[in-house]
Design a protein around this motif. Sequence first.
Motif, short mmCIF file in Angstrom:
data_model
loop_
_atom_site.label_atom_id
_atom_site.label_comp_id
_atom_site.label_asym_id
_atom_site.label_seq_id
_atom_site.Cartn_x
_atom_site.Cartn_y
_atom_site.Cartn_z
N CYS A 32 -12.27 7.56 4.17
CA CYS A 32 -11.03 7.06 3.58
C CYS A 32 -10.34 8.16 2.77
N ASN A 33 -9.55 7.79 1.79
CA ASN A 33 -8.95 8.78 0.90
C ASN A 33 -9.35 8.47 -0.53
N ALA A 34 -10.25 9.30 -1.05
CA ALA A 34 -10.64 9.21 -2.46
C ALA A 34 -10.19 10.51 -3.12
N ASN B 111 -16.64 0.04 -1.02
CA ASN B 111 -15.63 1.04 -0.66
C ASN B 111 -15.07 0.68 0.72
N LYS B 112 -14.15 1.47 1.19
CA LYS B 112 -13.44 1.20 2.45
C LYS B 112 -14.41 0.85 3.58
N MET C 109 0.80 -1.23 0.00
CA MET C 109 0.00 0.00 0.00
C MET C 109 0.84 1.28 0.00
N THR D 52 -11.43 11.33 -6.75
CA THR D 52 -12.83 11.12 -7.15
C THR D 52 -13.71 11.98 -6.23
N ARG E 292 -2.04 3.14 -3.32
CA ARG E 292 -3.33 2.55 -2.98
C ARG E 292 -4.41 3.46 -3.55
N GLY E 293 -5.67 3.04 -3.41
CA GLY E 293 -6.75 3.79 -4.06
C GLY E 293 -7.00 3.14 -5.42
N ALA E 294 -8.27 2.82 -5.68
CA ALA E 294 -8.59 1.98 -6.84
C ALA E 294 -8.01 2.48 -8.17
N PRO E 295 -8.26 3.73 -8.58
CA PRO E 295 -7.75 4.14 -9.90
C PRO E 295 -6.22 4.13 -9.97
N ALA F 83 -5.32 8.86 -4.39
CA ALA F 83 -5.94 7.58 -4.75
C ALA F 83 -6.05 7.43 -6.26
N SER G 94 -15.26 4.69 -4.77
CA SER G 94 -15.67 3.28 -4.91
C SER G 94 -14.49 2.46 -5.42
N ASP G 95 -14.38 1.25 -4.91
CA ASP G 95 -13.37 0.32 -5.43
C ASP G 95 -13.98 -0.62 -6.46
N GLN H 134 -6.33 6.22 6.48
CA GLN H 134 -6.10 6.99 5.25
C GLN H 134 -6.74 8.37 5.31
N ARG I 126 -3.92 -7.22 -4.98
CA ARG I 126 -5.05 -6.80 -4.13
C ARG I 126 -6.35 -7.24 -4.83
O1 MRU Z 1 -7.33 0.32 0.87
P1 MRU Z 1 -7.24 1.56 0.04
O2 MRU Z 1 -6.56 2.70 0.70
O3 MRU Z 1 -6.69 1.26 -1.34
O4 MRU Z 1 -8.76 1.97 -0.15
C1 MRU Z 1 -9.09 3.09 -0.90
C2 MRU Z 1 -10.54 3.41 -0.87
O5 MRU Z 1 -11.33 2.74 -0.25
C3 MRU Z 1 -11.01 4.55 -1.72
O6 MRU Z 1 -12.13 5.14 -1.16
C4 MRU Z 1 -11.36 3.97 -3.10
O7 MRU Z 1 -10.25 3.36 -3.69
C5 MRU Z 1 -11.93 4.96 -4.01
S1 MRU Z 1 -10.71 6.10 -4.43
C6 MRU Z 1 -10.79 6.93 -5.68
#
Ligand code: MRU
Length: 382
Positions: free
Chosen positions: A181-183, A271-272, A56, A193, A59-62, A187, A260-261, A220, A98
């Motif tokens: 969390c951190n969007a 999501n988280k 990590m 986002t 981290r963060g989906a995108p 991320a 959202s992941d 986060q 992941r």
């Molecule tokens: O475990 P992480 O820190 O990767 O989780 C991140 C999140 O849950 C974010 O809210 C999610 O990836 C959306 S971010 C654009």
Amino acid sequence: MNSMSKSEVTPLKFESIRYDDVNDRVYVIDQTQLPHQFVERELHDLDGTCEAISAMRVRGAPLIGVTAAFGVYLALRNPAMASRTTLDEAVERLAATRPTAINLQWALNKMVEELAGSGDDELGPNALAIALRLHAEDIAACARLGDYGATLLQSLWVEKCRAAQQAGEAEPGQLNVLTHCNAGSLATVDWGTALAVIYKAQEQGLPIHVWVDETRPRNQGASLTAWELARRGVKHTLIVDNAGGHLMQLGLVDCCIVGSDRTTRRGDVCNKIGTYLKALAARDNGVPFYVALPVSTIDFSLLDGMSEIPIEERASDEVTHMTGRDAEGVERTIRLTPENTPVSNFGFDVTPANLVSALITEYGVIEANEEALAELRLKLSE
Ligand code: MRU
């Protein structure tokens, strides 16, 4: 992943992952060092990329998706190693880093599909071109969804001011947005986002204030969201994860915006961990609950998020221990619990579509239901 540049001073403008085309180098921000130190590390190879995602550092989906695309490039960049076998092995290893964020698989699928016609000697250069395109597209998508979301916040603000006027109250001082969390830009490649919506709204002059959930166990919100909001001059207040419902009951939250992941084709949102509880509290208090996501986060193959999305389970020491800096600035990890306390540590949860007020995408704001997502899918295929 061994070369790094450390700095207590953050550059004014940064991308969470960047490619130095003069020296053919890929750099990421090591997010495990924030908020204390801004450290950029070079990703040298596939091993380093897998480690950065699993640990990590990114981290963060995108961002995970774009990083995986560069990981494929790094596996193929040495012409002597570039082959279908290397590609397949790289994809398999990166996919295993992941499980929950679909952007990882989405980016790897793009690489595989688009490299299908490349000869071995073209694999490296073509992989780089695709990774750079996904990098640029991520920035553009987040900026666009931020614009759409800011329009939504404008309407909430107008409505809030009108309601205050009708009640004979003073003009409200701010629009209160709660996020989990951190969007943010960390991320994604840039913008973020949920936080892109906030940055764009602030740019348009809206008086935004953000309630930042600390987001246990990895914090986060406390370490990353608070850091990037401060850098961009967005007014914010850190709260413990359990405070959101109380603030909503007091009328101190005008809306929630999260990322959202993975989003299913009927609009369930993964999501988280803890996101679902915020959505429940929001529904009970009539607070709009928005989810901001680039379409790379939608998994059209899934309908029911609760039964079909694989939820990452993480190490117990994330719950039993906490790491931070002491007064001398030395990093310390401390135990919070009795030794050998049994722990459950699910990383994500699923918010069912019926609790989501709207999905904010780079193609516009849509309802979280099967019809709206089918329409969006049609648009994407045109
Ligand atoms: O475990 P992480 O820190 O990767 O989780 C991140 C999140 O849950 C974010 O809210 C999610 O990836 C959306 S971010 C654009």
